[in-house]
Design a protein around this motif. Sequence first.
Motif, mmCIF file in Angstrom:
data_model
loop_
_atom_site.group_PDB
_atom_site.id
_atom_site.type_symbol
_atom_site.label_atom_id
_atom_site.label_comp_id
_atom_site.label_asym_id
_atom_site.label_seq_id
_atom_site.Cartn_x
_atom_site.Cartn_y
_atom_site.Cartn_z
ATOM 1 N N SER A 181 0.831 -1.201 0.000
ATOM 2 C CA SER A 181 0.000 0.000 0.000
ATOM 3 C C SER A 181 0.869 1.256 0.000
ATOM 4 O O SER A 181 2.003 1.256 0.457
ATOM 5 C CB SER A 181 -0.920 0.010 1.224
ATOM 6 O OG SER A 181 -0.159 0.003 2.419
ATOM 7 N N ARG A 182 0.303 2.326 -0.525
ATOM 8 C CA ARG A 182 1.032 3.586 -0.635
ATOM 9 C C ARG A 182 0.799 4.455 0.589
ATOM 10 O O ARG A 182 -0.146 4.254 1.342
ATOM 11 C CB ARG A 182 0.610 4.338 -1.894
ATOM 12 C CG ARG A 182 0.946 3.609 -3.191
ATOM 13 C CD ARG A 182 0.516 4.412 -4.400
ATOM 14 N NE ARG A 182 0.843 3.750 -5.651
ATOM 15 C CZ ARG A 182 0.585 4.263 -6.844
ATOM 16 N NH1 ARG A 182 -0.034 5.427 -6.949
ATOM 17 N NH2 ARG A 182 0.922 3.588 -7.946
ATOM 18 N N SER A 183 1.668 5.445 0.737
ATOM 19 C CA SER A 183 1.544 6.389 1.839
ATOM 20 C C SER A 183 2.194 7.701 1.437
ATOM 21 O O SER A 183 3.195 7.715 0.714
ATOM 22 C CB SER A 183 2.219 5.843 3.105
ATOM 23 O OG SER A 183 2.284 6.839 4.104
ATOM 24 N N ARG A 184 1.608 8.787 1.882
ATOM 25 C CA ARG A 184 2.209 10.103 1.625
ATOM 26 C C ARG A 184 3.251 10.455 2.673
ATOM 27 O O ARG A 184 3.920 11.488 2.554
ATOM 28 C CB ARG A 184 1.117 11.173 1.581
ATOM 29 C CG ARG A 184 0.253 11.073 0.320
ATOM 30 C CD ARG A 184 -0.647 12.279 0.188
ATOM 31 N NE ARG A 184 -1.743 12.233 1.141
ATOM 32 C CZ ARG A 184 -2.528 13.280 1.438
ATOM 33 N NH1 ARG A 184 -2.318 14.446 0.868
ATOM 34 N NH2 ARG A 184 -3.517 13.142 2.305
ATOM 35 N N LEU A 185 3.383 9.609 3.684
ATOM 36 C CA LEU A 185 4.422 9.826 4.694
ATOM 37 C C LEU A 185 5.675 9.077 4.240
ATOM 38 O O LEU A 185 5.840 7.892 4.513
ATOM 39 C CB LEU A 185 3.954 9.333 6.064
ATOM 40 C CG LEU A 185 2.710 10.006 6.651
ATOM 41 C CD1 LEU A 185 2.414 9.447 8.033
ATOM 42 C CD2 LEU A 185 2.896 11.521 6.715
ATOM 43 N N SER A 186 6.540 9.762 3.532
ATOM 44 C CA SER A 186 7.748 9.127 3.010
ATOM 45 C C SER A 186 8.727 8.829 4.134
ATOM 46 O O SER A 186 8.650 9.419 5.229
ATOM 47 C CB SER A 186 8.404 10.023 1.962
ATOM 48 O OG SER A 186 8.722 11.289 2.516
ATOM 49 N N VAL A 187 9.629 7.908 3.863
ATOM 50 C CA VAL A 187 10.660 7.565 4.843
ATOM 51 C C VAL A 187 11.457 8.826 5.173
ATOM 52 O O VAL A 187 11.880 9.554 4.287
ATOM 53 C CB VAL A 187 11.594 6.464 4.297
ATOM 54 C CG1 VAL A 187 12.769 6.244 5.241
ATOM 55 C CG2 VAL A 187 10.817 5.177 4.081
ATOM 56 N N GLY A 188 11.629 9.091 6.460
ATOM 57 C CA GLY A 188 12.313 10.299 6.909
ATOM 58 C C GLY A 188 11.364 11.372 7.410
ATOM 59 O O GLY A 188 11.796 12.340 8.043
ATOM 60 N N THR A 189 10.055 11.208 7.152
ATOM 61 C CA THR A 189 9.069 12.176 7.636
ATOM 62 C C THR A 189 8.965 12.109 9.153
ATOM 63 O O THR A 189 8.864 11.033 9.737
ATOM 64 C CB THR A 189 7.683 11.885 7.027
ATOM 65 O OG1 THR A 189 7.760 12.012 5.605
ATOM 66 C CG2 THR A 189 6.638 12.855 7.570
ATOM 67 N N THR A 190 8.985 13.269 9.784
ATOM 68 C CA THR A 190 8.884 13.337 11.251
ATOM 69 C C THR A 190 7.634 14.097 11.657
ATOM 70 O O THR A 190 7.409 15.227 11.221
ATOM 71 C CB THR A 190 10.122 14.017 11.855
ATOM 72 O OG1 THR A 190 11.299 13.257 11.528
ATOM 73 C CG2 THR A 190 10.007 14.117 13.376
ATOM 74 N N LEU A 191 6.804 13.456 12.459
ATOM 75 C CA LEU A 191 5.617 14.081 13.040
ATOM 76 C C LEU A 191 5.594 13.768 14.533
ATOM 77 O O LEU A 191 6.317 12.882 14.994
ATOM 78 C CB LEU A 191 4.346 13.539 12.384
ATOM 79 C CG LEU A 191 4.159 13.765 10.878
ATOM 80 C CD1 LEU A 191 2.912 13.034 10.399
ATOM 81 C CD2 LEU A 191 4.057 15.252 10.556
ATOM 82 N N THR A 192 4.739 14.447 15.253
ATOM 83 C CA THR A 192 4.618 14.137 16.674
ATOM 84 C C THR A 192 3.791 12.860 16.850
ATOM 85 O O THR A 192 3.057 12.445 15.932
ATOM 86 C CB THR A 192 3.945 15.283 17.447
ATOM 87 O OG1 THR A 192 2.589 15.408 16.992
ATOM 88 C CG2 THR A 192 4.680 16.600 17.218
ATOM 89 N N ARG A 193 3.873 12.267 18.017
ATOM 90 C CA ARG A 193 3.067 11.077 18.304
ATOM 91 C C ARG A 193 1.572 11.398 18.171
ATOM 92 O O ARG A 193 0.794 10.590 17.663
ATOM 93 C CB ARG A 193 3.378 10.549 19.703
ATOM 94 C CG ARG A 193 2.563 9.299 20.061
ATOM 95 C CD ARG A 193 2.971 8.717 21.406
ATOM 96 N NE ARG A 193 4.198 7.925 21.306
ATOM 97 C CZ ARG A 193 5.366 8.290 21.800
ATOM 98 N NH1 ARG A 193 5.481 9.468 22.435
ATOM 99 N NH2 ARG A 193 6.428 7.521 21.680
ATOM 100 N N GLY A 194 1.190 12.583 18.624
ATOM 101 C CA GLY A 194 -0.207 12.997 18.517
ATOM 102 C C GLY A 194 -0.660 13.092 17.071
ATOM 103 O O GLY A 194 -1.784 12.698 16.739
#
Length: 375
Positions: A181-194
């Motif tokens: 499956s695809r995702s717009r969160l590419s490897v290396g993307t950083t977001l908060t846990r929330g």
Amino acid sequence: MHHRLRTAVSRALSVISLVVISSALVAPAADAAERKRVTVKKAAPSATAATKKTADTRRVAAVSRTADRPAKGRTRVAAQASERSSKVQAASRAAIVPAKLSFGQMAGLHEVSDPLDLKSSVALVIDQDTHEVLISKNDHAVLPIASLTKLMTGLIISQAHLPMDEPITITQDDVDTEKGSRSRLSVGTTLTRGEMMHLALMSSENRAAHALGRTYPGGLSAFVGLMNAKARAIGMADTRYVEPTGLSSQNQSSARDLATLVNVAHGDPMLRELSTSPSYEVAVGRKTLQYNNTNGLVKNPTWDIGLQKTGYISEAGRCLVMQAEIAGRKLIMVFLDSAGKFSRLGDAERVRHWVESASSFGGSGSKVVAKGGHG
């Protein structure tokens, strides 16, 4: 004598020109060097013949260039036609290959009929306050649950009271190798846990859900162990988890168990808020990504939804769980293995109309038990 010679040469050049022109028309891609060698062999014995030869050569070159252009065009058209033909053949082959059957279809669960003509092979509707079962259809069948898994993932994260502002980075470990499956969160993307929680519960973001489990204290295996332990603790006897996203068909449960999970999860304010959020934006580098809820009913003002989660993999079919208030009653609704893309939402609407119709006549509605179901 000279006149006869010039006449003979002129006729010879005319014949040669016709031959060359015919050759150019028959073979428009002929090598220019070949044409040059033909011209050189017939050197002009006089100025008049030389002039005529030059004019003939120009005409031959012009005809050749004119012939070349359509040939190139034909080549491009042929290539495009070939590409279209390949696509049509591929589409035909795909149409011939039957769709992968869900576990419910293979078990014959869709053959079970019910009075509401629900399109889901498994359904359960319970009054949250009284625990009265209003609708049941194959509610003990154990099937893959797809992204309904994320409801347990969110419950474990929320109850662990981990810092929601802690940054989490997507790694290669979070990339789906199960279904591709695809995702717009590419490897290396950083977001908060929330933010990861919000995307996982609202828009069913697989990499976000996997990252939540992977970064849990003790790692992914410890997290999955907690998911199963929690299931047992709240009475989900038919349930098993092997990973936190739902991409694996080994994540399985029953409608009865899922109704229990919805009831517990509805008691968590964070899960209520995030799962019913209509949309959400996150900043990823210089871009802002817009995400929407996978359940279109949350944007419908005629629905009062307190908690929800959708799910889909081919083995599970289309799935939906919700807590919603209908006709003054708080109901827990579970639909599994729905065959159509929008049929799970249609089933929710059918149940809602049935409950509202019963309420309008002053009753609570008769219990609906599908033929072959469990009450």
